[in-house]
Design a protein around this motif. Structure first.
Motif, PDB file in Angstrom:
ATOM      1  N   LYS A  63       5.377   3.752  11.476  1.00 29.87           N
ATOM      2  CA  LYS A  63       5.716   4.989  10.756  1.00 29.87           C
ATOM      3  C   LYS A  63       7.227   5.109  10.800  1.00 29.87           C
ATOM      4  N   ALA A 121      -1.508   1.462   8.031  1.00 30.00           N
ATOM      5  CA  ALA A 121      -1.892   2.556   7.140  1.00 30.00           C
ATOM      6  C   ALA A 121      -2.422   3.751   7.927  1.00 30.00           C
ATOM      7  N   GLU A 122      -3.167   3.465   8.987  1.00 29.14           N
ATOM      8  CA  GLU A 122      -3.676   4.537   9.838  1.00 29.14           C
ATOM      9  C   GLU A 122      -2.531   5.328  10.459  1.00 29.14           C
ATOM     10  N   TRP A 158       5.267   9.764   0.923  1.00 28.21           N
ATOM     11  CA  TRP A 158       5.131   9.401   2.327  1.00 28.21           C
ATOM     12  C   TRP A 158       6.465   9.247   3.064  1.00 28.21           C
ATOM     13  N   VAL A 163       4.854   1.146   2.412  1.00 27.18           N
ATOM     14  CA  VAL A 163       3.623   1.525   3.109  1.00 27.18           C
ATOM     15  C   VAL A 163       2.421   1.063   2.277  1.00 27.18           C
ATOM     16  N   PHE A 164       1.254   1.059   2.935  1.00 24.55           N
ATOM     17  CA  PHE A 164      -0.002   0.674   2.290  1.00 24.55           C
ATOM     18  C   PHE A 164       0.128  -0.716   1.669  1.00 24.55           C
ATOM     19  N   GLU A 165      -0.063  -0.876   0.371  1.00 25.27           N
ATOM     20  CA  GLU A 165      -0.038  -2.227  -0.197  1.00 25.27           C
ATOM     21  C   GLU A 165       1.347  -2.865  -0.131  1.00 25.27           C
TER      22      GLU A 165
END
Length: 225
Positions: A63, A121-122, A158, A163-165
């Motif tokens: 993060k 992602a979590e 975000w 992030v993510f993909e």
């Protein structure tokens, strides 16, 4: 905002591990102790190409750095990190290797498992309620004009575009380098790193930055079994 601390959720290797020893020596800084360190033998010139990653210390981002929103405390963040780590099994990553990632040099997995992206992602989602909105200056520092439309959307939602993909696990070793310097530094650092050991994510680290100083680890929280 200069007096407001920033926090980040990172993976940092065990302080006494070979991986930590390598990364800390390359950057010349230990984010667990706050100590300045000597560079590897024959690599004193690393001091000229590690200014940016040295401020963060050797880590992988889960993060990205953030200010806390009003009403949220450092204790709240640590409590949430403890709860997430307690319920999470270790994540086997496998071997790392030194690679060129854009203009940077970094350690990356040879074959990143799906569980790695899922855990990242979590973390992004779990700690989003703690994050203050980006200021105009913070947004500008991410250079949204250089991002794709999807990257700008991720940044707006975000606070970070990768992030993510768009996430890719990496442990940065150098600044952004001119093209002609990338291969030489990759080769030198690969030789210094050697084969390394298989990596397992076994903990979640909470870090704090005061003002423009370097990030320091507040707590490295081992995962549950």
């Amino acid at each position: 905002m200069t007096g407001t601390p920033r926090y980040a959720l990172y993976f940092t290797p065990k302080p006494d591990s070979d991986l930590a020893g390598f990364g800390n020596a390359v950057l010349g800084y230990d984010n667990h102790t706050g100590a300045a360190l000597s560079r590897p033998e024959g690599m004193a010139d690393l001091a000229g190409v590690t200014d940016s990653p040295r401020r963060y210390g050797f880590h992988a981002t889960l993060k990205a750095p953030m200010r806390l929103r009003p009403g949220v405390t450092e204790a709240d963040l640590l409590e949430a990190a403890l709860a997430l780590a307690a319920d999470h099994p270790p994540v086997p990553v496998g071997p790392l290797h030194v690679a060129t990632l854009g203009a940077f040099t970094a350690l990356v997995p040879r074959a990143a498992p799906p569980e790695l992206g899922l855990f990242a992602a979590e973390c992004v989602a779990a700690f989003e309620p703690f994050r203050a909105s980006l200021t105009e200056a913070e947004t500008a520092r991410r250079h949204p004009e250089r991002l794709s439309p999807r990257g700008r959307a991720l940044l707006a939602r975000w606070g970070y575009p990768y992030v993510f993909e768009a996430f890719r696990f990496h442990m940065t070793l150098t600044d952004a380098l001119p093209e002609e310097a990338r291969a030489p530094w990759r080769e030198r650092l690969a030789a210094a790193y050697g084969t390394g050991e298989n990596l397992t994510l076994d903990a979640l680290s909470v870090l704090r930055q005061d003002g423009s100083g370097p990030f320091r680890v507040l707590q490295r929280i081992p995962f549950g079994d």
